[in-house]
Design an enzyme around this catalytic site. Structure first.
Site, PDB file in Angstrom:
ATOM      1  N   ASP A  14       0.863  -1.185   0.000  1.00  0.00           N
ATOM      2  CA  ASP A  14       0.000   0.000   0.000  1.00  0.00           C
ATOM      3  C   ASP A  14       0.893   1.226   0.000  1.00  0.00           C
ATOM      4  O   ASP A  14       2.042   1.182   0.467  1.00  0.00           O
ATOM      5  CB  ASP A  14      -0.919   0.013   1.230  1.00  0.00           C
ATOM      6  CG  ASP A  14      -2.045   1.033   1.098  1.00  0.00           C
ATOM      7  OD1 ASP A  14      -2.385   1.390  -0.048  1.00  0.00           O
ATOM      8  OD2 ASP A  14      -2.564   1.487   2.131  1.00  0.00           O
ATOM      9  N   GLY A  15       0.386   2.324  -0.549  1.00  0.00           N
ATOM     10  CA  GLY A  15       1.158   3.557  -0.590  1.00  0.00           C
ATOM     11  C   GLY A  15       0.247   4.756  -0.660  1.00  0.00           C
ATOM     12  O   GLY A  15      -0.933   4.646  -1.002  1.00  0.00           O
ATOM     13  N   GLU A  52       2.142   3.782  -4.692  1.00  0.00           N
ATOM     14  CA  GLU A  52       1.533   2.471  -4.940  1.00  0.00           C
ATOM     15  C   GLU A  52       2.431   1.634  -5.847  1.00  0.00           C
ATOM     16  O   GLU A  52       2.631   0.433  -5.622  1.00  0.00           O
ATOM     17  CB  GLU A  52       0.147   2.644  -5.566  1.00  0.00           C
ATOM     18  CG  GLU A  52      -0.889   3.312  -4.681  1.00  0.00           C
ATOM     19  CD  GLU A  52      -1.486   2.390  -3.629  1.00  0.00           C
ATOM     20  OE1 GLU A  52      -0.953   1.275  -3.423  1.00  0.00           O
ATOM     21  OE2 GLU A  52      -2.503   2.780  -3.021  1.00  0.00           O
ATOM     22  N   ASP A  74      -4.405  -2.517  -3.297  1.00  0.00           N
ATOM     23  CA  ASP A  74      -5.722  -1.874  -3.408  1.00  0.00           C
ATOM     24  C   ASP A  74      -5.724  -0.777  -4.471  1.00  0.00           C
ATOM     25  O   ASP A  74      -6.670   0.004  -4.565  1.00  0.00           O
ATOM     26  CB  ASP A  74      -6.183  -1.324  -2.055  1.00  0.00           C
ATOM     27  CG  ASP A  74      -5.272  -0.227  -1.506  1.00  0.00           C
ATOM     28  OD1 ASP A  74      -4.363   0.233  -2.227  1.00  0.00           O
ATOM     29  OD2 ASP A  74      -5.462   0.177  -0.342  1.00  0.00           O
ATOM     30  N   HIS A 129      -9.235  -0.470   3.014  1.00  0.00           N
ATOM     31  CA  HIS A 129      -9.986  -0.090   4.217  1.00  0.00           C
ATOM     32  C   HIS A 129     -11.259  -0.929   4.367  1.00  0.00           C
ATOM     33  O   HIS A 129     -12.329  -0.417   4.689  1.00  0.00           O
ATOM     34  CB  HIS A 129     -10.328   1.399   4.185  1.00  0.00           C
ATOM     35  CG  HIS A 129      -9.147   2.274   3.927  1.00  0.00           C
ATOM     36  ND1 HIS A 129      -8.131   2.478   4.846  1.00  0.00           N
ATOM     37  CD2 HIS A 129      -8.789   2.991   2.827  1.00  0.00           C
ATOM     38  CE1 HIS A 129      -7.214   3.285   4.335  1.00  0.00           C
ATOM     39  NE2 HIS A 129      -7.584   3.607   3.117  1.00  0.00           N
ATOM     40  N   ASP A 139      -1.250  -0.267   5.124  1.00  0.00           N
ATOM     41  CA  ASP A 139      -1.694   1.121   5.233  1.00  0.00           C
ATOM     42  C   ASP A 139      -1.031   1.794   6.426  1.00  0.00           C
ATOM     43  O   ASP A 139      -0.593   2.952   6.347  1.00  0.00           O
ATOM     44  CB  ASP A 139      -3.218   1.161   5.365  1.00  0.00           C
ATOM     45  CG  ASP A 139      -3.746   2.576   5.499  1.00  0.00           C
ATOM     46  OD1 ASP A 139      -3.715   3.321   4.505  1.00  0.00           O
ATOM     47  OD2 ASP A 139      -4.172   2.954   6.618  1.00  0.00           O
TER      48      ASP A 139
END
Length: 235
Positions: A14-15, A52, A74, A129, A139
């Site tokens: 994640d980024g 990302e 994501d 999320h 995250d």
């Protein structure tokens, strides 16, 4: 080592950037036979999409032996860029899009394609999320990077800022303009047949064509609006 004998590794990433663009960070988890490694990196100035991309690149580059890697991200930007074949197409077209502008983040897309070639990689999109344990942890790791005291420079983004005009659309407007892909002078051509999609109320009287690389440019001056009977409304 045969394909069936390759180690199977799960890569979660994640980024993000706050704001976007702004200070950024990414988090990565590598999982192999129950063993877990976590990584968190922060950047001084970057974007969400670059973080990302960098997260996946960083994770894959940490794997030093050929492996079967399942990536969970994501970011539809990243996942679709690979699964839909967009990145491969951009590379084939020398990182220039149809309208003549350069592909954004081409430095990272190229780096991602290069490292994918070293492994057997499958990409999966996960909803962010949404209670996905590893995604939520990534995250948190990304946030740690964003808020870290020792952030590094995103040299690729700084280079983009210095050359931003080359990434913005540079229109080909008239016969004699230089093709954005190969710089050959374009010529004017008329389509052999006028093909309209259902409900389409316009057509192009001509287009600009590169005789070298065969790129076509649709220009606004050639656009003609038609009524329901197929008659041109404007000259």
């Amino acid at each position: 080592m045969s394909w069936d004998d390759l180690p199977q590794i799960d890569l979660y990433s994640d980024g993000g950037a706050e704001p976007n663009p702004g200070k950024g960070g990414f988090g990565v988890i590598l999982s192999y036979k129950g063993r877990i490694k976590e990584f968190s990196v922060g950047y001084e100035l970057t974007t969400n999409n670059r973080m990302e991309l960098m997260a996946v690149i960083f994770g894959l580059e940490k794997i030093k032996t050929k492996a079967k890697v399942t990536v969970y991200s994501d970011s539809k930007y990243v996942v679709d860029g690979i699964k839909q074949g967009w990145a491969v197409g951009w590379e084939r077209d020398h990182w220039i899009k149809k309208k003549g502008n350069l592909v954004l983040n081409k430095d990272l897309w190229q780096r991602l394609l290069d490292v994918i070639d070293k492994h057997d990689v499958v990409f999966n999109w996960v909803k962010g999320h949404d209670g996905h344990i590893e995604n939520e942890r990534c995250d948190q790791l990304a946030s740690n990077g964003i808020n870290s005291e020792h952030k590094i420079k995103d040299e690729g983004y700084l280079e983009y800022l210095e050359n931003i005009e080359y990434y913005q659309e540079q229109k080909i407007e008239k016969e004699g303009d230089a093709c954005r892909k190969c710089e050959t002078l374009v010529v004017k051509k008329s389509p052999k047949k006028r093909k309209l999609k259902p409900g389409q109320n316009y057509y192009y009287e001509y287009y600009l064509f590169c005789p070298n690389c065969k790129t076509m440019y649709m220009v606004e001056d050639a656009k003609r609006t038609i009524d329901q009977q197929g008659n041109s409304l404007f000259e």
